[in-house]
Design an enzyme around this catalytic site. Structure first.
Site, PDB file in Angstrom:
ATOM      1  CB  CYS A 109      37.965 -31.351  17.313  1.00 52.12           C
ATOM      2  SG  CYS A 109      36.868 -31.441  15.869  1.00 52.12           S
ATOM      3  CB  CYS A 163      33.467 -33.096  18.019  1.00 48.29           C
ATOM      4  SG  CYS A 163      33.535 -31.300  18.173  1.00 48.29           S
ATOM      5  CB  THR A 207       5.628 -19.497   7.525  1.00 47.71           C
ATOM      6  OG1 THR A 207       6.134 -20.731   6.981  1.00 47.71           O
ATOM      7  CG2 THR A 207       4.333 -19.748   8.278  1.00 47.71           C
ATOM      8  CG  ASN A 231      12.234 -16.126  10.525  1.00 46.82           C
ATOM      9  OD1 ASN A 231      11.892 -16.926   9.664  1.00 46.82           O
ATOM     10  ND2 ASN A 231      11.571 -15.014  10.779  1.00 46.82           N
ATOM     11  CB  VAL A 232      18.520 -19.028  10.968  1.00 46.68           C
ATOM     12  CG1 VAL A 232      17.867 -20.392  10.807  1.00 46.68           C
ATOM     13  CG2 VAL A 232      18.786 -18.399   9.592  1.00 46.68           C
ATOM     14  CG  ASP A 233      16.152 -13.214  11.046  1.00 44.89           C
ATOM     15  OD1 ASP A 233      15.813 -13.210  12.245  1.00 44.89           O
ATOM     16  OD2 ASP A 233      15.340 -13.059  10.105  1.00 44.89           O
ATOM     17  CG  ASN A 264       1.629 -15.372   3.755  1.00 48.74           C
ATOM     18  OD1 ASN A 264       1.827 -14.741   2.733  1.00 48.74           O
ATOM     19  ND2 ASN A 264       2.420 -16.359   4.154  1.00 48.74           N
ATOM     20  N   PRO A 265       0.495 -12.111   2.987  1.00 47.67           N
ATOM     21  CG  PRO A 265       2.271 -11.145   1.805  1.00 47.67           C
ATOM     22  CD  PRO A 265       1.924 -11.805   3.108  1.00 47.67           C
ATOM     23  CG  HIS A 273      14.015 -24.420  10.407  1.00 48.68           C
ATOM     24  ND1 HIS A 273      13.131 -23.870   9.498  1.00 48.68           N
ATOM     25  CD2 HIS A 273      13.493 -25.645  10.733  1.00 48.68           C
ATOM     26  CE1 HIS A 273      12.132 -24.726   9.279  1.00 48.68           C
ATOM     27  NE2 HIS A 273      12.324 -25.789  10.022  1.00 48.68           N
TER      28      HIS A 273
HETATM   29  C1  BJW Z   1       5.127 -12.048   4.222  1.00 52.81           C
HETATM   30  C2  BJW Z   1       5.696 -10.832   4.035  1.00 52.81           C
HETATM   31  C3  BJW Z   1       5.360  -9.869   4.954  1.00 52.81           C
HETATM   32  C4  BJW Z   1       6.454 -12.049   2.514  1.00 52.81           C
HETATM   33  N1  BJW Z   1       4.516 -10.150   5.947  1.00 52.81           N
HETATM   34  N2  BJW Z   1       4.290 -12.324   5.199  1.00 52.81           N
HETATM   35  C5  BJW Z   1       7.528 -34.586   1.632  1.00 52.81           C
HETATM   36  C6  BJW Z   1       6.423 -34.277   2.394  1.00 52.81           C
HETATM   37  C7  BJW Z   1       6.548 -33.721   3.658  1.00 52.81           C
HETATM   38  C8  BJW Z   1       7.811 -33.462   4.197  1.00 52.81           C
HETATM   39  C9  BJW Z   1       8.908 -33.766   3.434  1.00 52.81           C
HETATM   40  C10 BJW Z   1       8.774 -34.324   2.176  1.00 52.81           C
HETATM   41  N3  BJW Z   1      10.012 -34.510   1.656  1.00 52.81           N
HETATM   42  C11 BJW Z   1      10.920 -34.070   2.571  1.00 52.81           C
HETATM   43  C12 BJW Z   1      10.255 -33.637   3.654  1.00 52.81           C
HETATM   44  C13 BJW Z   1      10.829 -33.070   4.875  1.00 52.81           C
HETATM   45  C14 BJW Z   1      11.369 -31.666   4.680  1.00 52.81           C
HETATM   46  C15 BJW Z   1      10.292 -30.771   4.040  1.00 52.81           C
HETATM   47  O1  BJW Z   1       9.448 -30.223   4.692  1.00 52.81           O
HETATM   48  N4  BJW Z   1      10.331 -30.631   2.731  1.00 52.81           N
HETATM   49  C16 BJW Z   1       9.290 -29.896   2.004  1.00 52.81           C
HETATM   50  C17 BJW Z   1       9.887 -28.625   1.375  1.00 52.81           C
HETATM   51  C18 BJW Z   1       8.687 -30.818   1.014  1.00 52.81           C
HETATM   52  N5  BJW Z   1      11.700 -31.196   6.023  1.00 52.81           N
HETATM   53  C19 BJW Z   1      12.859 -31.474   6.584  1.00 52.81           C
HETATM   54  O2  BJW Z   1      13.728 -32.074   5.990  1.00 52.81           O
HETATM   55  C20 BJW Z   1      13.040 -31.063   8.025  1.00 52.81           C
HETATM   56  N6  BJW Z   1      13.544 -32.143   8.785  1.00 52.81           N
HETATM   57  C21 BJW Z   1      12.863 -33.292   8.891  1.00 52.81           C
HETATM   58  O3  BJW Z   1      11.786 -33.493   8.382  1.00 52.81           O
HETATM   59  O4  BJW Z   1      13.546 -34.221   9.629  1.00 52.81           O
HETATM   60  C22 BJW Z   1      13.005 -35.537   9.733  1.00 52.81           C
HETATM   61  C23 BJW Z   1      14.060 -36.371  10.405  1.00 52.81           C
HETATM   62  C24 BJW Z   1      13.763 -37.009  11.587  1.00 52.81           C
HETATM   63  C25 BJW Z   1      14.732 -37.800  12.207  1.00 52.81           C
HETATM   64  C26 BJW Z   1      15.988 -37.935  11.623  1.00 52.81           C
HETATM   65  C27 BJW Z   1      16.283 -37.279  10.439  1.00 52.81           C
HETATM   66  C28 BJW Z   1      15.320 -36.485   9.827  1.00 52.81           C
HETATM   67  C29 BJW Z   1      14.068 -29.943   8.148  1.00 52.81           C
HETATM   68  C30 BJW Z   1      13.612 -28.688   7.486  1.00 52.81           C
HETATM   69  C31 BJW Z   1      14.739 -27.667   7.551  1.00 52.81           C
HETATM   70  C32 BJW Z   1      14.386 -26.389   6.786  1.00 52.81           C
HETATM   71  N7  BJW Z   1      15.559 -25.574   6.693  1.00 52.81           N
HETATM   72  C33 BJW Z   1      15.462 -24.274   6.083  1.00 52.81           C
HETATM   73  C34 BJW Z   1      16.884 -23.644   6.044  1.00 52.81           C
HETATM   74  C35 BJW Z   1      17.300 -23.189   7.431  1.00 52.81           C
HETATM   75  C36 BJW Z   1      18.710 -22.702   7.461  1.00 52.81           C
HETATM   76  C37 BJW Z   1      18.919 -21.412   6.716  1.00 52.81           C
HETATM   77  O5  BJW Z   1      18.222 -20.416   6.907  1.00 52.81           O
HETATM   78  O6  BJW Z   1      19.853 -21.396   5.912  1.00 52.81           O
HETATM   79  O7  BJW Z   1      14.574 -23.450   6.826  1.00 52.81           O
HETATM   80  S1  BJW Z   1      14.746 -24.279   4.433  1.00 52.81           S
HETATM   81  C38 BJW Z   1      13.852 -22.772   4.640  1.00 52.81           C
HETATM   82  O8  BJW Z   1      12.416 -23.016   4.633  1.00 52.81           O
HETATM   83  C39 BJW Z   1      14.185 -22.285   6.057  1.00 52.81           C
HETATM   84  C40 BJW Z   1      12.883 -21.730   6.515  1.00 52.81           C
HETATM   85  O9  BJW Z   1      12.838 -21.651   7.921  1.00 52.81           O
HETATM   86  C41 BJW Z   1      11.892 -22.719   5.929  1.00 52.81           C
HETATM   87  C42 BJW Z   1      10.496 -22.170   5.808  1.00 52.81           C
HETATM   88  O10 BJW Z   1      10.450 -21.082   4.968  1.00 52.81           O
HETATM   89  P1  BJW Z   1       9.528 -19.843   5.323  1.00 52.81           P
HETATM   90  O11 BJW Z   1       9.997 -19.209   6.565  1.00 52.81           O
HETATM   91  O12 BJW Z   1       8.118 -20.254   5.281  1.00 52.81           O
HETATM   92  O13 BJW Z   1       9.904 -18.830   4.140  1.00 52.81           O
HETATM   93  P2  BJW Z   1       9.366 -18.776   2.635  1.00 52.81           P
HETATM   94  O14 BJW Z   1      10.335 -17.964   1.861  1.00 52.81           O
HETATM   95  O15 BJW Z   1       9.045 -20.107   2.115  1.00 52.81           O
HETATM   96  O16 BJW Z   1       7.976 -18.002   2.749  1.00 52.81           O
HETATM   97  C43 BJW Z   1       7.895 -16.650   3.132  1.00 52.81           C
HETATM   98  C44 BJW Z   1       6.428 -16.312   3.269  1.00 52.81           C
HETATM   99  O17 BJW Z   1       6.324 -14.997   3.777  1.00 52.81           O
HETATM  100  C45 BJW Z   1       5.631 -16.344   1.966  1.00 52.81           C
HETATM  101  O18 BJW Z   1       4.435 -17.078   2.165  1.00 52.81           O
HETATM  102  C46 BJW Z   1       5.299 -14.877   1.691  1.00 52.81           C
HETATM  103  O19 BJW Z   1       4.017 -14.703   1.080  1.00 52.81           O
HETATM  104  C47 BJW Z   1       5.300 -14.315   3.085  1.00 52.81           C
HETATM  105  N8  BJW Z   1       5.645 -12.912   3.183  1.00 52.81           N
HETATM  106  N9  BJW Z   1       6.554 -10.906   2.919  1.00 52.81           N
HETATM  107  C48 BJW Z   1       4.001 -11.425   6.006  1.00 52.81           C
HETATM  108  N10 BJW Z   1       5.915  -8.611   4.869  1.00 52.81           N
HETATM  109 ZN    ZN Z   2      34.885 -30.457  16.591  1.00 56.17          ZN
END
Ligand code: BJW
Ligand code: ZN
Length: 241
Positions: free
Chosen positions: A151, A131, A188, A103-105, A213-214, A120
Site C-alpha cells: 500500500c 493498513c 523468563t 520469544n520472537v526468534d 531459571n539460574p 510477542h
Molecule cells: C536463563 C538462561 C538459561 C538466562 N536457561 N534461563 C506497570 C506494571 C505492570 C505492567 C505495566 C506497567 N507499566 C507498563 C506495563 C505494561 C508493560 C509491562 O509489562 N511493562 C513492565 C516492563 C513494567 N507491558 C506491555 O506493554 C504489554 N502490553 C500491554 O500491557 O498491553 C495492554 C494494552 C491493552 C489494550 C490496548 C493497549 C495496550 C506488551 C509487552 C510487549 C513486550 N515486548 C518485548 C519485545 C518483543 C519484540 C522484540 O523481541 O523485539 O518482549 S520486551 C521483551 O521482554 C520481549 C520479551 O518477550 C519480554 C520478556 O523478556 P524475557 O523473555 O523474560 O527476557 P529477559 O531478558 O527479561 O530475561 C531472560 C531470563 O532468562 C532471565 O531471568 C535470565 O536469568 C534467564 N536466563 N539464561 C534459563 N540458559
Molecule cells: Zn499497508
C-alpha cells in the site's frame, strides 16, 4: 528435598499428567546465542533493548529501530535450536501440551514444536504501519530498509512492543494457563505483563507451577518449585528415564 530428588518427583508427575503448559522467555534461547533483553545482552550500540522495543522509538527513528531488528535477524539466522527447544518440541507432540512463548526468534518451530502461542509476535514477520497487513519475510538481510507494504506505507517488525495489546493469542494463553495441571515457566525474568500473570492465573486454578531459571525472579517466591539452573541442562533431565 535435594535437586536430584526434585527432578525425580517432577519426572513422575509429568509422566502421569495430561495437561502441561510451558511458558518460555529469552533465557531458553540464550544457549543458542540469541541475546536476552535484560542483562549484558540487552545493550546494542549503548542503547537498551527495552527502549528500542517501543512504538515511540519507531516513530522517532524508524531507520535506527530497523537497523536493530536487522542486526537481531542476522544473529538469529545463524543460531540453532538447543537442547531446551528440543525437549519442548518432543513434548509438543502430546495432546494436552501447550507452548506459550514470549520469544520472537522462531527457534521453537525450527526445533519441531508443533504450535506455539506467540505472545510477542514473530521477528520473521513484517506488519504495515498503516493498513495492518502482516506477512512473513525471512530474508536476511532485507533488500531495502525500511521495508514497505504494497500500500506504500512503511512496514514495521511483526512484534508486540510496550504499550501494545497482545491480540487474540492472549485469550488462548489464559485458557492454557487455567487448564494446566503443571505449568513450567522457563527462562523468563517474569517482569513483563501480561505474560507474567499466566503463572499466578494457573496457580489459582490449581496448577503446580515450576520455574526454571539460574536467577531469582519476582515470581520465585510464589511458585511451587524454583529450579535454579540452565534450561538446556535441566529440561533434558525432566525427560530422562
Ligand atoms: C536463563 C538462561 C538459561 C538466562 N536457561 N534461563 C506497570 C506494571 C505492570 C505492567 C505495566 C506497567 N507499566 C507498563 C506495563 C505494561 C508493560 C509491562 O509489562 N511493562 C513492565 C516492563 C513494567 N507491558 C506491555 O506493554 C504489554 N502490553 C500491554 O500491557 O498491553 C495492554 C494494552 C491493552 C489494550 C490496548 C493497549 C495496550 C506488551 C509487552 C510487549 C513486550 N515486548 C518485548 C519485545 C518483543 C519484540 C522484540 O523481541 O523485539 O518482549 S520486551 C521483551 O521482554 C520481549 C520479551 O518477550 C519480554 C520478556 O523478556 P524475557 O523473555 O523474560 O527476557 P529477559 O531478558 O527479561 O530475561 C531472560 C531470563 O532468562 C532471565 O531471568 C535470565 O536469568 C534467564 N536466563 N539464561 C534459563 N540458559
Ligand atoms: Zn499497508
Amino acid at each position: 528435598m535435594n535437586v536430584a530428588a526434585e527432578l525425580d518427583e517432577i519426572r513422575r508427575r509429568l509422566n502421569a499428567i495430561r495437561r502441561i503448559t510451558v511458558i518460555t522467555g529469552a533465557g531458553v534461547s540464550a544457549a543458542s546465542g540469541v541475546p536476552t533483553f535484560r542483562g549484558p545482552g540487552g545493550l546494542w550500540r549503548n542503547r537498551q533493548a527495552t527502549q528500542l522495543a517501543t512504538p515511540e522509538a519507531f516513530l522517532q527513528d524508524p531507520a535506527l529501530v530497523w537497523e536493530w531488528y536487522e542486526w537481531r535477524r542476522s544473529v538469529i539466522a545463524k543460531c540453532e535450536p538447543n537442547a531446551a527447544h528440543r525437549v519442548i518440541a518432543n513434548w509438543s507432540q502430546a495432546p494436552g501440551f501447550t507452548l506459550v512463548t514470549q520469544n520472537v526468534d522462531g527457534l521453537h518451530e525450527r526445533a519441531g514444536s508443533r504450535r506455539s502461542l506467540k505472545l510477542h509476535g514473530d521477528i520473521w514477520r513484517l506488519q504495515c504501519s498503516e493498513c495492518g497487513r502482516n506477512w512473513p519475510d525471512r530474508r536476511s538481510p532485507l533488500p531495502k530498509l525500511p521495508p514497505h507494504c504494497g500500500c506504500g506505507a512503511i512496514a514495521r517488525p511483526g512484534v508486540v512492543w510496550f504499550g501494545e495489546p497482545l491480540g487474540e493469542v492472549w485469550a488462548e494463553a489464559q485458557h492454557a494457563a487455567r487448564e494446566a495441571q503443571v505449568l513450567l515457566l522457563v527462562g523468563t525474568s517474569a517482569i513483563v505483563y501480561p505474560a507474567a500473570s499466566l503463572a499466578p492465573i494457573a496457580k489459582s486454578a490449581g496448577a503446580r507451577v515450576i520455574e526454571i531459571n539460574p536467577d531469582e525472579t519476582p515470581l520465585s517466591a510464589h511458585v511451587d518449585l524454583s529450579l535454579r539452573g540452565l534450561a538446556g541442562e535441566l529440561l533434558p533431565q525432566l525427560i530422562a528415564p
